[in-house]
Design an enzyme around this catalytic site. Structure first.
Site, PDB file in Angstrom:
ATOM      1  CG  LEU A  97      -2.010  -1.057   1.265  1.00 54.23           C
ATOM      2  CD1 LEU A  97      -2.762  -0.985   2.580  1.00 54.23           C
ATOM      3  CD2 LEU A  97      -2.976  -0.881   0.107  1.00 54.23           C
ATOM      4  N   GLY A  98       2.060   1.117   0.552  1.00 53.67           N
ATOM      5  CA  GLY A  98       2.929   2.289   0.577  1.00 53.67           C
ATOM      6  C   GLY A  98       4.037   2.081   1.575  1.00 53.67           C
ATOM      7  CG  PHE A 105       8.109   3.085  11.942  1.00 51.22           C
ATOM      8  CD1 PHE A 105       8.001   1.899  12.637  1.00 51.22           C
ATOM      9  CD2 PHE A 105       7.074   4.003  12.038  1.00 51.22           C
ATOM     10  CE1 PHE A 105       6.895   1.635  13.416  1.00 51.22           C
ATOM     11  CE2 PHE A 105       5.969   3.737  12.817  1.00 51.22           C
ATOM     12  CZ  PHE A 105       5.875   2.548  13.516  1.00 51.22           C
ATOM     13  N   GLY A 106       8.408   1.775   7.899  1.00 53.02           N
ATOM     14  CA  GLY A 106       8.386   0.449   7.284  1.00 53.02           C
ATOM     15  C   GLY A 106       7.351   0.367   6.180  1.00 53.02           C
ATOM     16  CG  MET A 107       8.178  -2.061   2.889  1.00 53.92           C
ATOM     17  SD  MET A 107       8.193  -0.677   1.746  1.00 53.92           S
ATOM     18  CE  MET A 107       7.228  -1.383   0.420  1.00 53.92           C
ATOM     19  CB  VAL A 108       1.822   0.210   4.692  1.00 47.12           C
ATOM     20  CG1 VAL A 108       0.419  -0.069   5.209  1.00 47.12           C
ATOM     21  CG2 VAL A 108       2.550   1.181   5.596  1.00 47.12           C
ATOM     22  CG  ASP A 163       5.405  13.055  11.031  1.00 48.57           C
ATOM     23  OD1 ASP A 163       5.684  14.141  10.467  1.00 48.57           O
ATOM     24  OD2 ASP A 163       5.726  11.951  10.565  1.00 48.57           O
ATOM     25  N   GLY A 210       5.391   3.607   5.021  1.00 49.76           N
ATOM     26  CA  GLY A 210       5.002   4.485   6.120  1.00 49.76           C
ATOM     27  C   GLY A 210       6.207   5.063   6.817  1.00 49.76           C
ATOM     28  CE  LYS A 241       2.727   2.582   9.624  1.00 48.83           C
ATOM     29  NZ  LYS A 241       2.739   3.815  10.443  1.00 48.83           N
TER      30      LYS A 241
END
Ligand code: NAG
Ligand code: NAG
Ligand code: NAG
Ligand code: NAG
Ligand code: NAG
Ligand code: NAG
Ligand code: NAG
Ligand code: NAG
Length: 897
Positions: free
Chosen positions: A596-597, A601-604, A715, A599, A618
């Protein structure tokens, strides 16, 4: 000679035509042509224009409004017949022509405007021209003694096309002729957008324009010749031009070559703006008889860039060279050059040239089924309201009276949600077409003279929430299905001949207002159900909290070193059911197939729990040094925080090296994507942007004031504002959040975290963490929704968005900073307030920034301003938000497995 990559060559397609037979200009077929002489009396039969042979007819039947006029005698000699009469529109803001067309076909559409002092006021009008819901052109006739033409090539997306004239000042819009010519589907195709006529020249000294019947498509070709630089070449031979773009014989029978044998043939033009995109079509045919040793070969360049490397026109056959992608010229200045190759013995040659600019029509038309239904209803009741013309829902400022629509996003067709024809002198029965408005929520037909029965179909309309049929002459009995329909507010008072259950049809004189009927009960019951469940759940948590916690597998969280944070941490809420094994994570993400993308601090990844519930998984990347701490922070926070505008945590995985967070799935991605047009290529409107930021503000406000201890998000940015399938906004990525001290306490965080551009300069300077840092970042988000500009852009005079807006505002013109993709479709009062609010959030001194609660109040004001412009009732909004929060509650229930 330079060798260029073949890329451009691939873009340039060619139409080849070989030898021609003798081809006489014969009477062409006018099939599909629509030629309207606006203002011609409906009693006058269609006539042939002697100069073109085109058959013009009255515009009666294509337009319901307007008055007819005639240009003054003194102007008559300059113009020919279809332009002598006109239709003008003194009443209403938007008046529209509706023309039946073939869906999915490109049409050449021309509108001619000749003032001719028809009203004896000597006041040249100025107004806007729309094609469906989108602005086509501004027609400013000032000084246009000879009239003006608007021409466009546009591909239809439905069976009817609306050409609307919109009053923008005090002068009355007017029109003399309207013409539509269908084109072959193989010509003038664009990647997106329509083609606005810029010029169409044939290179000849003839001095006359050429159109129908010479041009089968009735394009108008203007002669152009630069006698200082060019030599004319002509032929009497026939040229095969009846394929591809089919320019007329006469156009192809002459050409231009440079006088100087060595100089290139060149032609330059200036586009309306430096960012204008355009399409160019060059038509060639070799019309000189070449001797055996002659060669004509040249390269084609546009602003020095190679378009075609070695081109030789075909003898007596037409060819067109064009780009299949839109082009731009630096600074809007274009120069086309044809340069003879070394091999060539003859200079370059060109016969004709067309250039169009690209015009985008981003707003989609209202759902066609709804349009057909509402027009049926209009016809059934013979409603002639001035506003009931053109697209029913969009643009919003021209929403039809008595309608409300749902138009979240310009790339989704709007739908009709409310029809209010109260007190509209309706007679006859309740129109069956109403049932075709599939998304109708409110139907108010009260205080009319409607007769006949209450139709059963009303009970079958799924989305209906309110029906008001009071004050009519309805008879018969009320269908039982309607009475029993859940969640429906039904008002049948004042229909004396209606047979219905107690109290449903008669006015309750005691309280004077509408009597609450039993039909309301199901709604109350279901709301109560949710409330009961909700409190049961709360009770469950409270109860669980008091029990000794089950610490199995939870050590990473309870070992958190920050005492201030663990103080109110309730790890026991983390029931074992929310904990997934790594192999479960692998299964739910189908072995991490759909990304999905990326994020914070890691892949989602996309995943599915129980085969039904969609989730976003995530994975915490091992390389991230801060990662583990952030993972813990996020789990702790999310498990404690529940709010409809915060992305909720479904579960987590904590197995050795493998750490994962499992969130509710947000089907519509993030706000940034919607602003950039990455989703669907279109841009969300101002009202939707406001709704999204209001909701995000509510999420943030909850973090600041609803949580104990309060939280700073740290953030806040547009990529952290996610949208679910209902376009409800939720804040995501609490990875950087930390508990922060309540007033009086001091706290210095060790690492300054956040995203460049959004970072509060005061926090950066002092390291002093405070909820006003989020307010600052939120101010940046506001500037983004207003301007749709990058937060940091080194190519801008002021790279940072806040400084840039500050500078632009001192110049005083708000339109300079507004996102041009909104096309001015917003209430400027609403925008001003939003800009002022954004600037106050960005105050360098955190103490002088508003709180999030103040931000919400102010944003709701902006929304009210915007809504009052389009007439969206407040009532509707509150209903939809109630519905959304109910959805939320229900959705969360299965999570606590
Ligand atoms: C023109 O050329 C095409 C082939 O390119 C051919 O099919 C067509 O018949 C020709 N037309 C005439 C009138 O010769
Ligand atoms: C357009 O088509 C509809 C039917 O599809 C017809 O009722 C209407 O009269 C047509 N309008 C004109 C102007 O021809
Ligand atoms: C109008 O057309 C005439 C001749 O066609 C021309 O002489 C005149 O300059 C034009 N006027 C304007 C304002 O363009
Ligand atoms: C053009 O229309 C024809 C038939 O009407 C169709 O077969 C063809 O696919 C269409 N071509 C394009 C590019 O749309
Ligand atoms: C319909 O409009 C009337 C006023 O024109 C208004 O009083 C009424 O509340 C509206 N009905 C609904 C359902 O909003
Ligand atoms: C309704 O129609 C009746 C006759 O059919 C007429 O007498 C009455 O005035 C009408 N009422 C309204 C409110 O138009
Ligand atoms: C009709 O009834 C609905 C619901 O009871 C109400 O919202 C609406 O305002 C009523 N319309 C009028 C004109 O009073
Ligand atoms: C209702 O009124 C219509 C005339 O308006 C009449 O034709 C019909 O028979 C009536 N129906 C009943 C059930 O009374």
């Amino acid at each position: 000679m330079e060798r260029h990559p073949q890329v451009l060559l691939l873009c340039a397609l060619i139409f080849i035509t070989f030898f021609a037979l003798l081809h006489l200009v014969e009477a062409q077929d006018q099939k599909g042509f629509i030629s309207l002489d606006c203002g011609l009396s409906p009693t006058e039969p269609p006539y042939n224009d002697p100069s073109t042979g085109l058959t013009y007819s009255t515009d009666d039947g294509f337009v319901q409004t307007g008055k007819t006029g005639k240009i003054q005698k003194e102007f008559e000699p300059i113009f020919s017949k279809p332009s002598l009469k006109l239709r003008y529109f003194p009443d209403g803001i938007r008046n529209c022509y509706t023309v039946n067309v073939t869906e999915g076909t490109s049409y050449l559409i021309k509108a001619v405007f000749v003032y001719g002092n028809y009203d004896d006021l000597n006041n040249y009008p100025s107004f806007d021209l729309y094609l469906g819901p989108n602005l086509w052109a501004t027609v400013d006739m000032n000084g246009r003694v000879n009239g003006t033409i608007q021409e466009i090539i546009h591909k239809t997306i439905s069976k009817s096309l609306q050409v609307c004239l919109v009053k923008t000042g005090t002068s009355n819009p007017m029109i003399n002729t309207l013409e539509l010519r269908p084109l072959k589907n193989t010509t003038y195709n664009t990647q997106s957008g329509s083609l606005k006529f810029f010029f169409r020249y044939y290179f000849s000294t003839s001095g006359f324009t050429i159109r129908y019947p010479n041009d089968v498509n009735d394009r108008k070709w203007y002669p152009f010749f630069d006698s200082k630089e060019w030599t004319e070449v002509t032929t009497n031979l026939n040229i095969n031009a009846s394929i591809g773009y089919e320019p007329p014989q006469l156009v192809m029978a002459s050409a231009s070559t440079p006088i100087s044998t060595f100089a290139p043939w060149s032609f330059s033009w200036s586009l309306p703006s430096s960012t204008s995109q355009f399409y160019i079509y060059m038509h060639f045919a070799e019309i000189q008889t070449l001797r055996s040793f002659d060669t004509r070969e040249f390269k084609v360049t546009l602003n020095g860039k190679l378009a075609y490397e070695r081109y030789s026109p075909r003898p007596l056959a037409m060819e067109t060279i064009f780009y299949s992608t839109p082009q731009q010229c630096e600074g809007g200045k274009c120069i086309l050059e044809l340069t003879k190759t070394t091999k060539s013995t003859l200079p370059p040659l060109i016969n004709a040239l067309e250039v169009f600019t690209v015009i985008d029509f981003p707003q989609l038309e209202t759902n066609q089924d709804d349009v057909v239904a509402i027009k049926d209803i209009q016809n059934t009741y013979g409603l002639s309201r001035n506003s009931w013309q053109g697209d029913p829902c969009v643009p919003k400022q021209f929403l039809w009276d008595g309608l409300n629509c749902n138009n979240l996003d310009i790339s989704t067709p709007p739908i009709i949600t409310s029809l209010n024809l109260s007190s509209s002198h309706l007679t006859g029965v309740i129109a069956p077409s109403i049932q075709n408005l599939l998304n109708l929520q409110e139907l108010d037909l009260s205080n009319n003279n409607l007769t006949g029965g209450v139709p059963e179909f009303l009970a079958g309309m799924k989305s209906l929430l309110v029906i008001n049929l009071s004050g009519n002459n309805l008879n018969g009995s009320v269908p039982q299905t309607l009475i029993e329909k859940k969640g429906l507010k039904l008002n049948l008072e004042g229909n004396s001949n209606l047979i219905c259950p107690d109290g449903l049809c008669v006015k309750n004189s005691e309280n004077g207002g509408s009597k609450k009927t039993n039909v309301v009960v199901p709604v109350v019951a279901s709301v109560a159900f949710v409330v009961v469940l909700g409190s049961a759940l709360t009770f469950f948590f409270v109860f669980k909290k008091k029990k000794p916690s089950n610490r199995e597998g939870l050590s990473p969280y309870t070992q958190a070193s920050d005492a201030g944070r663990t103080r109110s941490l309730e790890p026991s809420i983390m029931t074992i059911n929310k904990r997934f094994t790594y192999s479960e994570v692998v299964t739910m993400t189908n072995n991490f197939t759909r990304v999905l993308g990326k994020g914070g601090f890691g892949m989602v990844y996309h995943g599915t729990v129980n085969n039904t519930e969609q989730v976003a998984v995530k994975m915490l990347s091992h390389s991230s040094s801060q990662g583990y701490k952030e993972f813990k922070a996020e789990v702790e926070l999310l498990l404690r925080v529940h709010h409809k505008n915060l992305v909720s945590l479904v579960g987590y995985c904590d197995e050795g090296e493998n750490l994962a967070l499992i969130y509710e799935y947000m089907a519509n991605g993030d706000l940034r994507e919607h602003m950039s047009g990455k989703r669907g290529g279109s841009i969300i409107n101002w009202e939707t942007r406001l709704k999204i930021v209001v909701e995000s503000a509510q999420g943030l406000e909850y973090l600041h004031n609803g949580c104990k201890p309060p939280m700073v998000h740290r953030d806040v940015k547009t990529t952290n504002i996610l949208l679910n399938e209902h376009f409800q906004a939720k804040l995501a990525d609490f990875g950087l959040s930390r508990s922060f001290p309540i007033e009086g306490e001091t706290h210095v965080s060790t690492v300054v975290a956040g995203t460049p551009g959004y970072l509060d300069p005061e926090y950066y300077r002092t390291n002093w963490l405070n909820e006003k840092s989020d307010v600052y970042s939120f101010g940046i988000v506001l500037l983004e929704i207003i301007t749709n500009q990058p937060v940091i852009n080194q190519n801008r005079e002021k790279p940072h968005i806040a400084e840039w807006v500050g500078v632009m505002l001192t110049k005083g013109d708000i339109t300079n900073i507004m996102d041009p993709k909104l096309y001015g479709d917003y209430d400027s009062g609403s925008v001003w307030r939003a800009v002022e609010l954004a600037m106050s959030c960005l105050n360098p001194s955190s103490a002088r920034r508003p709180t999030m609660s103040q931000v919400i109040i102010e944003l709701n004001e902006c929304l009210t301003y915007e809504n009052s412009r389009g007439g969206t009732s407040q009532n509707m909004n509150s209903q939809s938000s109630i519905e959304m929060s109910m959805n939320f509650d229900i959705e969360t229930i299965p999570i606590a497995r």
